[in-house]
Motif scaffolding. Structure first.
Motif, PDB file in Angstrom:
ATOM      1  N   THR A   1      -2.104  -5.167  23.819  1.00 13.42           N
ATOM      2  CA  THR A   1      -1.391  -4.417  24.933  1.00 13.42           C
ATOM      3  C   THR A   1      -2.650  -4.743  26.400  1.00 13.42           C
ATOM      4  O   THR A   1      -3.815  -4.876  26.250  1.00 13.42           O
ATOM      5  CB  THR A   1      -0.573  -3.332  25.182  1.00 13.42           C
ATOM      6  N   LEU A   2      -2.077  -4.120  27.435  1.00 15.96           N
ATOM      7  CA  LEU A   2      -2.819  -4.469  29.164  1.00 15.96           C
ATOM      8  C   LEU A   2      -3.236  -3.022  29.118  1.00 15.96           C
ATOM      9  O   LEU A   2      -3.829  -3.145  29.616  1.00 15.96           O
ATOM     10  CB  LEU A   2      -0.986  -4.718  29.460  1.00 15.96           C
ATOM     11  N   ASP A   3      -2.486  -2.169  28.145  1.00 14.76           N
ATOM     12  CA  ASP A   3      -3.623  -0.728  28.360  1.00 14.76           C
ATOM     13  C   ASP A   3      -4.160  -0.309  26.980  1.00 14.76           C
ATOM     14  O   ASP A   3      -4.544   0.715  27.266  1.00 14.76           O
ATOM     15  CB  ASP A   3      -2.468   0.647  28.438  1.00 14.76           C
ATOM     16  N   ALA A   4      -4.809  -1.498  26.343  1.00 13.22           N
ATOM     17  CA  ALA A   4      -5.083  -1.089  24.971  1.00 13.22           C
ATOM     18  C   ALA A   4      -4.576  -0.409  23.614  1.00 13.22           C
ATOM     19  O   ALA A   4      -5.451   0.255  22.326  1.00 13.22           O
ATOM     20  CB  ALA A   4      -6.606  -1.231  25.152  1.00 13.22           C
ATOM     21  N   LEU A   5      -3.552   0.113  24.270  1.00 11.29           N
ATOM     22  CA  LEU A   5      -2.673   1.613  23.486  1.00 11.29           C
ATOM     23  C   LEU A   5      -1.821   0.582  22.257  1.00 11.29           C
ATOM     24  O   LEU A   5      -1.191   0.315  23.095  1.00 11.29           O
ATOM     25  CB  LEU A   5      -2.288   2.323  24.051  1.00 11.29           C
ATOM     26  N   PRO A   6      -1.131   1.017  21.368  1.00 17.93           N
ATOM     27  CA  PRO A   6      -0.443   0.428  20.554  1.00 17.93           C
ATOM     28  C   PRO A   6       0.868   1.130  21.263  1.00 17.93           C
ATOM     29  O   PRO A   6       0.710   2.650  21.549  1.00 17.93           O
ATOM     30  CB  PRO A   6      -0.726   1.525  19.043  1.00 17.93           C
ATOM     31  N   HIS A   7       2.117   0.814  20.264  1.00 21.01           N
ATOM     32  CA  HIS A   7       2.950   1.457  21.252  1.00 21.01           C
ATOM     33  C   HIS A   7       4.268   1.567  20.637  1.00 21.01           C
ATOM     34  O   HIS A   7       4.560   0.715  19.748  1.00 21.01           O
ATOM     35  CB  HIS A   7       3.483   1.044  23.211  1.00 21.01           C
ATOM     36  N   MET A   8       4.746   2.394  20.841  1.00 18.40           N
ATOM     37  CA  MET A   8       6.097   2.654  19.870  1.00 18.40           C
ATOM     38  C   MET A   8       7.575   3.759  21.190  1.00 18.40           C
ATOM     39  O   MET A   8       6.922   3.904  21.690  1.00 18.40           O
ATOM     40  CB  MET A   8       6.454   3.850  19.109  1.00 18.40           C
ATOM     41  N   GLY A   9       8.542   3.416  21.077  1.00 11.89           N
ATOM     42  CA  GLY A   9       9.645   3.717  22.081  1.00 11.89           C
ATOM     43  C   GLY A   9      10.682   2.918  22.204  1.00 11.89           C
ATOM     44  O   GLY A   9      11.486   2.195  21.133  1.00 11.89           O
ATOM     45  N   GLU A  10      11.784   2.887  23.878  1.00 10.07           N
ATOM     46  CA  GLU A  10      12.797   2.352  22.987  1.00 10.07           C
ATOM     47  C   GLU A  10      12.751   1.342  24.567  1.00 10.07           C
ATOM     48  O   GLU A  10      12.342   2.176  25.777  1.00 10.07           O
ATOM     49  CB  GLU A  10      14.280   2.938  22.936  1.00 10.07           C
ATOM     50  N   GLU A  11      13.656   0.041  24.385  1.00  6.07           N
ATOM     51  CA  GLU A  11      13.919  -0.666  25.319  1.00  6.07           C
ATOM     52  C   GLU A  11      14.422  -1.128  25.705  1.00  6.07           C
ATOM     53  O   GLU A  11      15.321  -2.626  24.562  1.00  6.07           O
ATOM     54  CB  GLU A  11      12.389  -2.057  25.768  1.00  6.07           C
ATOM     55  N   GLY A  12      16.305  -0.726  26.204  1.00  6.32           N
ATOM     56  CA  GLY A  12      16.609  -1.267  26.459  1.00  6.32           C
ATOM     57  C   GLY A  12      17.946  -1.340  25.827  1.00  6.32           C
ATOM     58  O   GLY A  12      19.106  -1.701  24.477  1.00  6.32           O
ATOM     59  N   GLY A  13      17.533  -0.380  24.966  1.00  5.00           N
ATOM     60  CA  GLY A  13      18.282   1.062  23.707  1.00  5.00           C
ATOM     61  C   GLY A  13      18.442   0.115  22.338  1.00  5.00           C
ATOM     62  O   GLY A  13      18.223   0.528  21.334  1.00  5.00           O
ATOM     63  N   LEU A  14      16.830  -0.948  22.238  1.00  2.00           N
ATOM     64  CA  LEU A  14      16.410  -1.076  20.833  1.00  2.00           C
ATOM     65  C   LEU A  14      15.100  -0.789  20.125  1.00  2.00           C
ATOM     66  O   LEU A  14      14.025  -0.245  21.502  1.00  2.00           O
ATOM     67  CB  LEU A  14      15.865  -2.247  20.918  1.00  2.00           C
ATOM     68  N   HIS A  15      14.982  -0.315  19.828  1.00  2.00           N
ATOM     69  CA  HIS A  15      13.774   0.674  19.285  1.00  2.00           C
ATOM     70  C   HIS A  15      12.145  -0.485  19.126  1.00  2.00           C
ATOM     71  O   HIS A  15      13.105  -1.160  18.773  1.00  2.00           O
ATOM     72  CB  HIS A  15      13.470   1.185  17.800  1.00  2.00           C
ATOM     73  N   TYR A  16      11.115   0.384  19.235  1.00  2.00           N
ATOM     74  CA  TYR A  16      10.394  -0.727  19.491  1.00  2.00           C
ATOM     75  C   TYR A  16       8.691   0.471  18.753  1.00  2.00           C
ATOM     76  O   TYR A  16       8.670   0.560  18.827  1.00  2.00           O
ATOM     77  CB  TYR A  16       9.694  -1.904  20.181  1.00  2.00           C
ATOM     78  N   CYS A  17       7.952  -0.835  17.954  1.00  2.00           N
ATOM     79  CA  CYS A  17       6.927  -0.560  17.351  1.00  2.00           C
ATOM     80  C   CYS A  17       6.096  -2.005  17.435  1.00  2.00           C
ATOM     81  O   CYS A  17       6.197  -2.113  16.845  1.00  2.00           O
ATOM     82  CB  CYS A  17       7.172   0.352  15.978  1.00  2.00           C
ATOM     83  N   LEU A  18       5.084  -1.479  18.629  1.00  2.00           N
ATOM     84  CA  LEU A  18       4.134  -2.721  18.898  1.00  2.00           C
ATOM     85  C   LEU A  18       2.522  -1.953  19.416  1.00  2.00           C
ATOM     86  O   LEU A  18       2.877  -1.670  19.697  1.00  2.00           O
ATOM     87  CB  LEU A  18       5.167  -3.709  19.941  1.00  2.00           C
ATOM     88  N   GLY A  19       1.885  -3.807  19.213  1.00  2.00           N
ATOM     89  CA  GLY A  19       0.579  -3.931  20.097  1.00  2.00           C
ATOM     90  C   GLY A  19      -0.482  -2.598  19.138  1.00  2.00           C
ATOM     91  O   GLY A  19      -1.258  -2.469  19.777  1.00  2.00           O
ATOM     92  N   CYS A  20      -0.731  -3.832  17.760  1.00  2.00           N
ATOM     93  CA  CYS A  20      -1.754  -2.895  16.935  1.00  2.00           C
ATOM     94  C   CYS A  20      -3.126  -3.598  16.996  1.00  2.00           C
ATOM     95  O   CYS A  20      -4.478  -2.252  17.324  1.00  2.00           O
ATOM     96  CB  CYS A  20      -2.084  -3.887  15.664  1.00  2.00           C
ATOM     97  N   ASN A  21      -3.331  -3.658  18.584  1.00  2.00           N
ATOM     98  CA  ASN A  21      -4.660  -4.454  19.887  1.00  2.00           C
ATOM     99  C   ASN A  21      -6.102  -4.372  18.800  1.00  2.00           C
ATOM    100  O   ASN A  21      -7.049  -3.806  18.550  1.00  2.00           O
ATOM    101  CB  ASN A  21      -5.101  -3.241  20.780  1.00  2.00           C
ATOM    102  N   GLY A  22      -5.660  -5.429  17.354  1.00  2.00           N
ATOM    103  CA  GLY A  22      -6.621  -6.004  16.696  1.00  2.00           C
ATOM    104  C   GLY A  22      -6.694  -4.854  15.525  1.00  2.00           C
ATOM    105  O   GLY A  22      -6.784  -5.173  14.702  1.00  2.00           O
ATOM    106  N   SER A  23      -5.912  -3.403  15.496  1.00  2.00           N
ATOM    107  CA  SER A  23      -6.576  -2.387  13.562  1.00  2.00           C
ATOM    108  C   SER A  23      -4.751  -1.922  13.706  1.00  2.00           C
ATOM    109  O   SER A  23      -4.697  -0.322  14.390  1.00  2.00           O
ATOM    110  CB  SER A  23      -7.639  -1.575  15.119  1.00  2.00           C
ATOM    111  N   GLY A  24      -4.252  -2.347  13.254  1.00  2.00           N
ATOM    112  CA  GLY A  24      -3.418  -1.958  12.654  1.00  2.00           C
ATOM    113  C   GLY A  24      -2.622  -2.403  11.478  1.00  2.00           C
ATOM    114  O   GLY A  24      -1.459  -1.299  10.919  1.00  2.00           O
ATOM    115  N   VAL A  25      -3.487  -1.741  10.161  1.00  2.00           N
ATOM    116  CA  VAL A  25      -3.367  -1.458   8.594  1.00  2.00           C
ATOM    117  C   VAL A  25      -3.117  -0.081   8.656  1.00  2.00           C
ATOM    118  O   VAL A  25      -1.440   0.100   8.346  1.00  2.00           O
ATOM    119  CB  VAL A  25      -4.387  -1.858   8.207  1.00  2.00           C
TER     120      VAL A  25
END
Ligand SMILES: Cc1cc2nc3c(=O)[nH]c(=O)nc-3n(C[C@H](O)[C@H](O)[C@H](O)COP(=O)(O)OP(=O)(O)OC[C@H]3O[C@@H](n4cnc5c(N)ncnc54)[C@H](O)[C@@H]3O)c2cc1C
Length: 416
Positions: free
Chosen positions: A332-356
């Motif tokens: 991600t562009l801020d190097a952080l993982p993210h969760m949240g809502e975009e257009g009403g859809l939930h998301y969890c994304l952006g492991c930045n290489g370390s996501g287990v």
């Protein structure tokens, strides 16, 4: 495949399965929709190092991400929780995945990097209970049979596991909860049930897949490094970067036993870093890194990674490679993982290489949010999820950026 579900989850990796499992524990029925075979994504292909930290401030774009000290504290505390969560999950669900809590050694590429690690030590120990300590260069051979680094940092609160067995354990746990998990069900479109198109007004979503349509109250996007055109706003926020791994043939026992005497996971502070450890049976070196920044021929990647491995361990120059594979991570562009809502859809994304640990955690936290059982908002659930006006989801620039980072790594070392 069910035609209706309270929650539809797009992507059947750790995040998707963990979300479905947590929802089931709170009595919420979910369907997991996976484009390919189960486990086709990064969740069966990774290096299996499990971290209880998060890199703050090291942005992919090279710019330092601005994170206020209180937020940094909260992020580190949640990253530490992610480690506790995966450890508990493996124990509760009795997942046999070679969970080994042997810690991690992060080798310093330059003396400056060593000093930077030293600066971070107190924060890691105070906010993430990392149990971290510095290892000067003179004592490095207690950690690794190599003089490649300028010392480094040990993070005791780290572990390793067999990634595909952990995945299988999650899958088995989902099956015990009768969760519908649909393979070969590529999500091709998501539209509000409400025919007016814009806000769905709580009426839910029509999720169109290659196996038919599901009507769901909520949708979770858990597609990480494989996020595609179905969610263009999210695709613009994650940069898929390939990572590659090789495994050597079984090594002579005395050689294998000498390489990483405490059986820690190893990584380094280079911009284009490598990560490696012994296989759970202690017989092979499993060595990963960015042989290329995009998916590439496994034979070519094996050759490149063998070179990186031999730079660190000249004693492995003659070791044959028997396995070579690749998968996508999401930066991600801020190097952080993210969760949240975009257009009403939930998301969890952006492991930045370390996501287990992290993607298991964010999947779980997203489920808690949907089930309305979260005690407190997750620190990674923040409204700002940066994009860039020139990036629409096609990472054409990666070979150039990768070459630049490699050059910077070489320069840093020359100046050291
Ligand atoms: C080579 C490699 C080494 C790594 N090493 C480590 C490590 O040592 N430690 C660590 O912590 N992390 C590591 N990672 C990162 C870690 O593997 C990932 O962060 C984690 O697996 C991400 O899980 P996920 O569920 O978010 O995504 P994934 O497991 O990638 O799952 C996403 C899924 O979404 C599916 N999908 C995409 N689009 C659609 C659609 N339209 N419809 C339906 N399904 C869709 C994909 O097919 C995929 O299966 C590594 C990654 C790679 C590739």
């Amino acid at each position: 495949m069910p035609r209706e579900a309270r929650v539809a989850i797009v992507g059947g990796g750790y995040a998707g399965l963990a979300a479905a499992l947590e929802l089931a524990k709170h009595g919420v029925a979910a369907v997991v929709l996976e484009r390919g075979a189960l486990g086709i994504g990064a969740s069966t292909r990774n290096g299996g190092s499990v971290s209880g930290g998060v890199n703050i401030g090291k942005s992919f774009s090279g710019r330092a991400a601005e994170v206020a000290p209180e937020r940094a504290q909260a992020l580190l505390a949640d990253a530490a929780d992610a480690f506790s969560l995966i450890e508990r999950l493996i124990e509760d669900e009795k997942i046999a995945c070679f969970w080994q809590k042997n810690g991690r050694f992060v080798g310093a590429w330059t003396p400056k990097h060593f000093a930077y690690q030293q600066q971070r030590l107190a924060g890691l120990n105070n906010d993430a209970q990392s149990g971290a300590f510095m290892v000067p260069r003179e004592r490095q051979r207690e950690e690794i049979a190599s003089d490649y680094y300028y010392g480094g940092m040990v993070v005791e609160r780290s572990a390793s596991l067999h990634p595909a067995l952990y995945y299988k354990g999650l899958l088995d746990a989902c099956r015990r909860h009768d969760i519908a998990i649909c393979a070969e069900a590529a999500v091709e479109g998501i539209a509000p049930v409400n025919s007016h198109g814009s806000a769905n007004g709580g009426a839910g979503w029509r999720v169109m897949t290659s196996r038919g349509t599901v009507i769901a109250g909520d949708v979770v996007i858990a597609t990480n490094g494989y996020t595609g055109a179905v969610t263009p706003a999210l695709r613009r926020r994650v940069v898929p970067i390939a990572s590659h791994i090789i495994a050597t043939e079984e090594l002579p026992a005395d050689l294998a036993g000498s390489l990483i005497p405490k059986r820690r996971s190893i990584s380094d502070t280079k911009r284009v870093l490598c990560y490696y450890r012994l296989s759970p049976d202690g017989r092979r070196m499993v060595f990963g890194g960015r042989a290329r920044f995009t998916p590439a021929d496994p034979v070519l990647c094996a050759r490149v990674l063998h070179g990186y491995m031999s730079e660190r361990f000249p004693q492995l120059k003659g070791a044959r490679v028997t396995h070579s594979w690749t998968g996508n991570t999401a930066f991600t562009l801020d190097a952080l993982p993210h969760m949240g809502e975009e257009g009403g859809l939930h998301y969890c994304l952006g492991c930045n290489g370390s996501g287990v640990a992290m993607m298991t955690y964010l999947g779980t936290q997203t489920a808690r949010k949907i089930a309305r059982v979260a005690n407190a908002p997750c620190a990674f659930d923040a409204p700002e999820f940066p994009d860039h006006p020139l990036y629409t989801g096609n990472p054409w620039f990666l070979p150039v950026v990768g070459g630049y980072y490699r050059m910077r790594d070489r320069l840093d070392r020359l100046l050291a």
